[in-house]
Design a protein around this motif. Structure first.
Motif, short mmCIF file in Angstrom:
data_model
loop_
_atom_site.label_atom_id
_atom_site.label_comp_id
_atom_site.label_asym_id
_atom_site.label_seq_id
_atom_site.Cartn_x
_atom_site.Cartn_y
_atom_site.Cartn_z
N SER A 88 0.83 -1.21 0.00
CA SER A 88 0.00 0.00 0.00
C SER A 88 0.86 1.26 0.00
O SER A 88 2.07 1.21 0.24
N GLY A 89 0.18 2.39 -0.27
CA GLY A 89 0.87 3.69 -0.26
C GLY A 89 1.18 4.17 -1.65
O GLY A 89 0.32 4.19 -2.54
N ASP A 90 2.44 4.57 -1.88
CA ASP A 90 2.88 5.07 -3.18
C ASP A 90 2.63 4.03 -4.27
O ASP A 90 3.06 2.88 -4.14
N GLU A 91 1.96 4.43 -5.32
CA GLU A 91 1.53 3.46 -6.32
C GLU A 91 2.69 2.76 -7.02
O GLU A 91 2.70 1.53 -7.14
N LYS A 92 3.67 3.50 -7.47
CA LYS A 92 4.77 2.87 -8.20
C LYS A 92 5.52 1.88 -7.31
O LYS A 92 5.89 0.79 -7.75
N SER A 93 5.69 2.24 -6.06
CA SER A 93 6.38 1.36 -5.12
C SER A 93 5.59 0.07 -4.89
O SER A 93 6.14 -1.03 -4.91
N LEU A 94 4.29 0.18 -4.67
CA LEU A 94 3.49 -1.01 -4.40
C LEU A 94 3.39 -1.91 -5.63
O LEU A 94 3.34 -3.15 -5.52
N LEU A 95 3.37 -1.29 -6.83
CA LEU A 95 3.36 -2.09 -8.05
C LEU A 95 4.66 -2.86 -8.22
O LEU A 95 4.65 -4.02 -8.64
N LYS A 96 5.77 -2.25 -7.86
CA LYS A 96 7.07 -2.93 -7.94
C LYS A 96 7.11 -4.11 -6.96
O LYS A 96 7.62 -5.18 -7.29
N GLN A 97 6.58 -3.90 -5.76
CA GLN A 97 6.55 -4.97 -4.77
C GLN A 97 5.66 -6.12 -5.22
O GLN A 97 6.01 -7.30 -5.05
N PHE A 98 4.52 -5.79 -5.79
CA PHE A 98 3.62 -6.82 -6.28
C PHE A 98 4.25 -7.58 -7.44
O PHE A 98 4.18 -8.82 -7.51
N LYS A 99 4.89 -6.86 -8.34
CA LYS A 99 5.57 -7.50 -9.47
C LYS A 99 6.66 -8.44 -8.98
O LYS A 99 6.82 -9.56 -9.50
N GLN A 100 7.40 -8.02 -7.98
CA GLN A 100 8.46 -8.86 -7.42
C GLN A 100 7.88 -10.15 -6.84
O GLN A 100 8.45 -11.23 -7.00
N LEU A 101 6.74 -10.03 -6.15
CA LEU A 101 6.09 -11.21 -5.60
C LEU A 101 5.73 -12.19 -6.71
O LEU A 101 5.97 -13.41 -6.61
N LEU A 102 5.15 -11.68 -7.80
CA LEU A 102 4.78 -12.54 -8.92
C LEU A 102 6.01 -13.21 -9.52
O LEU A 102 6.00 -14.41 -9.79
N GLN A 103 7.06 -12.45 -9.74
CA GLN A 103 8.24 -12.99 -10.40
C GLN A 103 8.98 -14.01 -9.55
O GLN A 103 9.56 -14.96 -10.07
N GLU A 104 8.96 -13.83 -8.24
CA GLU A 104 9.73 -14.71 -7.36
C GLU A 104 8.95 -15.92 -6.86
O GLU A 104 9.55 -16.96 -6.56
N HIS A 105 7.62 -15.80 -6.78
CA HIS A 105 6.86 -16.88 -6.15
C HIS A 105 5.67 -17.39 -6.96
O HIS A 105 5.17 -18.47 -6.66
N PHE A 106 5.22 -16.65 -7.97
CA PHE A 106 4.04 -17.07 -8.73
C PHE A 106 4.28 -16.87 -10.22
O PHE A 106 3.47 -16.27 -10.92
N ASN A 107 5.39 -17.39 -10.71
CA ASN A 107 5.79 -17.13 -12.09
C ASN A 107 5.85 -18.39 -12.95
O ASN A 107 6.26 -18.34 -14.10
N GLN A 108 5.42 -19.52 -12.40
CA GLN A 108 5.45 -20.76 -13.17
C GLN A 108 4.12 -20.99 -13.87
O GLN A 108 3.10 -20.39 -13.52
N ALA A 109 4.14 -21.88 -14.86
CA ALA A 109 2.94 -22.13 -15.66
C ALA A 109 1.78 -22.61 -14.79
O ALA A 109 0.61 -22.34 -15.09
N LYS A 110 2.08 -23.29 -13.71
CA LYS A 110 1.03 -23.85 -12.85
C LYS A 110 0.34 -22.78 -11.99
O LYS A 110 -0.74 -23.01 -11.45
N HIS A 111 0.94 -21.61 -11.87
CA HIS A 111 0.41 -20.58 -10.98
C HIS A 111 -0.72 -19.78 -11.65
O HIS A 111 -0.67 -19.49 -12.84
N LEU A 112 -1.72 -19.41 -10.83
CA LEU A 112 -2.88 -18.67 -11.31
C LEU A 112 -3.16 -17.49 -10.40
O LEU A 112 -2.85 -17.52 -9.20
#
Length: 237
Positions: A88-112
């Motif tokens: 939450s908070g600054d939009e660009k910062s929270l988007l970067k954090q969310f993107k990092q979560l996707l790339q590090e933990h939910f980036n495989q074909a099996k993930h939805l």
């Protein structure tokens, strides 16, 4: 098909958005004109663009994300946990954090990714705001060239439609008819703008967003005819 999905491979999410500025008068003149043009077919003739500005947060071109809450299942033996966290908070910062979560933990074909009305709102809104901020889209949000069955998105509202494209059901209504206990909420979506800009209470908005994530996961469990999460199984991290 739902029964075959591994719950641990699904990231449940919800976003809260507000208009770019606290009031219409704070927009520069060009943006005011663009907003008037964009909203002319949504508002009634007697409602001015300024009066309608409270709804600007619905459109990614005129709004911004102030919170992304996510939840995911973790199973250890017979123990089931649902972990919830927020950016939450600054939009660009929270988007970067969310993107990092996707790339590090939910980036495989099996993930939805799963959200209520996510295909119409949450997923495209996040993608558009990332593009506006000059960010490359993570794989789970980049749909270019993907066939419909390759899109890694689940939508509890779409699942409830059962092919009826005219049917809209709110998360609150769906939770009620499925017998999901209603969480104690002290606000609703129409209040987010004022709570953010007038009350400056982002924590309250985060709590509200996290409750929607939990409710979405509960709805998904009911659609699979599985036992609902207990309070003890829900962990905020």
């Amino acid at each position: 098909m739902l029964y075959k999905l591994n719950l641990e491979h699904i990231l449940f999410l919800d976003i809260e958005t507000v208009p770019q500025k606290p009031s219409f008068s704070e927009l520069d003149q060009d943006v005011q004109i663009l907003w008037e043009q964009k909203s002319q077919y949504q508002r009634k003739d007697e409602i001015t663009a300024e009066d309608f500005y409270d709804r600007a947060g619905i459109w990614a071109e005129f709004g911004k994300i102030i919170c992304i809450s996510v939840g995911y299942f973790v199973a250890k033996g017979a123990t089931r946990n649902f972990r919830v966290t927020s950016f939450s908070g600054d939009e660009k910062s929270l988007l970067k954090q969310f993107k990092q979560l996707l790339q590090e933990h939910f980036n495989q074909a099996k993930h939805l990714l799963c959200a209520h009305n996510g295909k119409e709102f949450d997923f495209p809104y996040i993608a558009r705001r990332m593009v506006i901020h000059g960010m490359n889209l993570p794989y789970k949000l980049d749909l270019f060239g993907k066939k419909p069955w390759e899109v890694p998105h689940l939508d509890t509202m779409e699942l409830w439609k059962f092919g009826d494209y005219k049917h809209y059901t709110s998360l609150k209504l769906l939770a009620h008819i499925l017998g999901i206990p209603s969480p104690k909420e002290d606000m609703d979506g129409s209040m987010v703008k004022d709570v953010f800009y007038k009350e400056n209470d982002l924590d309250r908005i985060v709590d509200y967003c996290e409750l929607d994530v939990i409710t979405t996961a509960q709805v998904f469990l009911r659609l699979r005819n599985e036992e609902l999460l207990s309070e003890e199984e829900i962990k905020k991290v």
